[in-house]
Enzyme design. Structure first.
Site, PDB file in Angstrom:
ATOM      1  N   TYR A  51      15.363  -5.233   4.242  1.00 24.42           N
ATOM      2  CA  TYR A  51      14.158  -5.018   3.441  1.00 24.42           C
ATOM      3  C   TYR A  51      14.002  -6.146   2.427  1.00 24.42           C
ATOM      4  CZ  TYR A  51      14.453  -0.153   5.161  1.00 24.42           C
ATOM      5  OH  TYR A  51      14.534   0.979   5.929  1.00 24.42           O
ATOM      6  N   PRO A 199       8.079  11.000   7.334  1.00 24.80           N
ATOM      7  CA  PRO A 199       7.642  12.392   7.492  1.00 24.80           C
ATOM      8  C   PRO A 199       6.152  12.606   7.269  1.00 24.80           C
ATOM      9  CG  PRO A 199       8.788  12.110   5.397  1.00 24.80           C
ATOM     10  CD  PRO A 199       8.992  10.842   6.178  1.00 24.80           C
ATOM     11  N   LEU A 205      -0.640  12.508   6.948  1.00 24.30           N
ATOM     12  CA  LEU A 205      -0.447  13.941   6.741  1.00 24.30           C
ATOM     13  C   LEU A 205      -0.485  14.313   5.261  1.00 24.30           C
ATOM     14  CD1 LEU A 205       2.339  14.630   9.399  1.00 24.30           C
ATOM     15  CD2 LEU A 205      -0.141  14.946   9.607  1.00 24.30           C
TER      16      LEU A 205
END
Length: 306
Positions: A51, A199, A205
């Site tokens: 990263y 998630p 979502l």
């Protein structure tokens, strides 16, 4: 916060946890996010040497100074790169893994890593050699436990059979249900936990789902077309209520299976963090709602096994 045991280890991690990749390069901002997360009860922070080519580890290391003993720290290895230069190459060799841990320890400003993970993998890797490296690092005290970060079933099965991994990090959300078909039950049978990344499906979502679909899913998402994703996200919005946020529902969905130890979300702002922290204040998911979500989404399968 409720904690779940990480596989066969003695580590217990918070049901939701903070992924470091989205923290950015502002140390002050990153520290404020990490401090708030820890204060709220989150005890697992995840990063990787790749990263920002090591910079994310440095940022996380600076941000956790004085709070190292309050968290379980995870990072990853397997991608060979030179800081300051573009590009990287896959290198799961024993030599690279054992060199990589020392570089990560220095960047993180700590003398041990709680969970060291192989950041990828193929069936053609020197798997036994990689396992040997992780086992030696554990005996030498550089790491407490090790796992892999992979979505390739055949690779996962090799490590299940041959190693002492305690976790597998993989993408899992209500739109990406691939782990349900081939992986979750297998890992649970072997006392290996899942760390569910992504998630919120890139944020689709969350309460801002429709906007994000138009920005990030113009060409679709996995096997879903743009129109299918947009339709599902609109239906998802119907589940928002005064007692449960959409973000909380997304986190609850992946945590429904007992193989999942933690849902690892990213946050680039305190606002995003607080949205995820709504998980603690939301009414639990019911079996009926869980079943409805499964009925309206597709049980897609993995196409890249090796």
């Amino acid at each position: 916060m409720s904690k779940r045991k990480l596989g066969s280890s003695e580590l217990y991690i918070s049901e939701i946890s903070l992924g470091g990749m989205s923290l950015g390069k502002d140390i002050g901002k990153a520290k404020s996010i990490i401090d708030r997360a820890i204060d709220a009860g989150i005890n697992y922070v995840d990063t990787a040497d790749l990263y920002d080519f090591g910079m994310n580890e440095q940022i996380v290391g600076e941000a956790i100074k004085g709070r190292r003993e309050e968290i379980i720290l995870g990072t990853k290895v397997g991608n060979h790169f030179t800081p300051g230069k573009e590009g990287w190459s896959w290198d799961p060799s024993k030599t690279h893994i054992k060199r990589g841990v020392k570089d990560s320890l220095q960047r993180l400003g700590t003398d041990y890593i709680d969970l060291y993970q192989l950041h990828g993998g193929t069936i053609d890797d020197p798997i036994e050699e990689a396992i040997e490296a992780f086992e030696e690092l554990r005996k030498e005290g550089y790491i407490r436990e090790y796992g892999i970060s992979s979505i390739r079933p055949n690779v996962i099965k090799e490590y299940v059979e041959k190693s002492n991994i305690v976790s597998v990090m993989m993408q899992y959300n209500a739109l990406d249900r691939r782990p349900e078909e081939e992986i979750l039950d297998l890992l649970e049978q072997h006392d290996i936990s899942v760390l569910a990344r992504g998630p919120l499906a890139k944020g689709m979502l969350s309460s801002k789902g429709e906007t994000i679909v138009n920005k990030k899913a113009e060409e679709g998402f996995l096997e879903y077309s743009y129109e299918e994703v947009l339709s599902l996200v609109k239906k998802w919005q119907d589940y928002k209520s005064d007692s449960r946020t959409l973000t909380a529902l997304a986190l609850q969905y992946v945590l429904h299976h007992s193989a999942v130890a933690s849902a690892v979300f990213g946050a680039s702002s305190l606002e995003q963090l607080e949205d995820n922290l709504s998980y603690f204040r939301s009414e639990p998911i019911t079996e009926q709602i869980f079943g409805e979500i499964q009925a309206m989404t597709n049980p897609i399968t993995y196409q890249k096994h090796k």
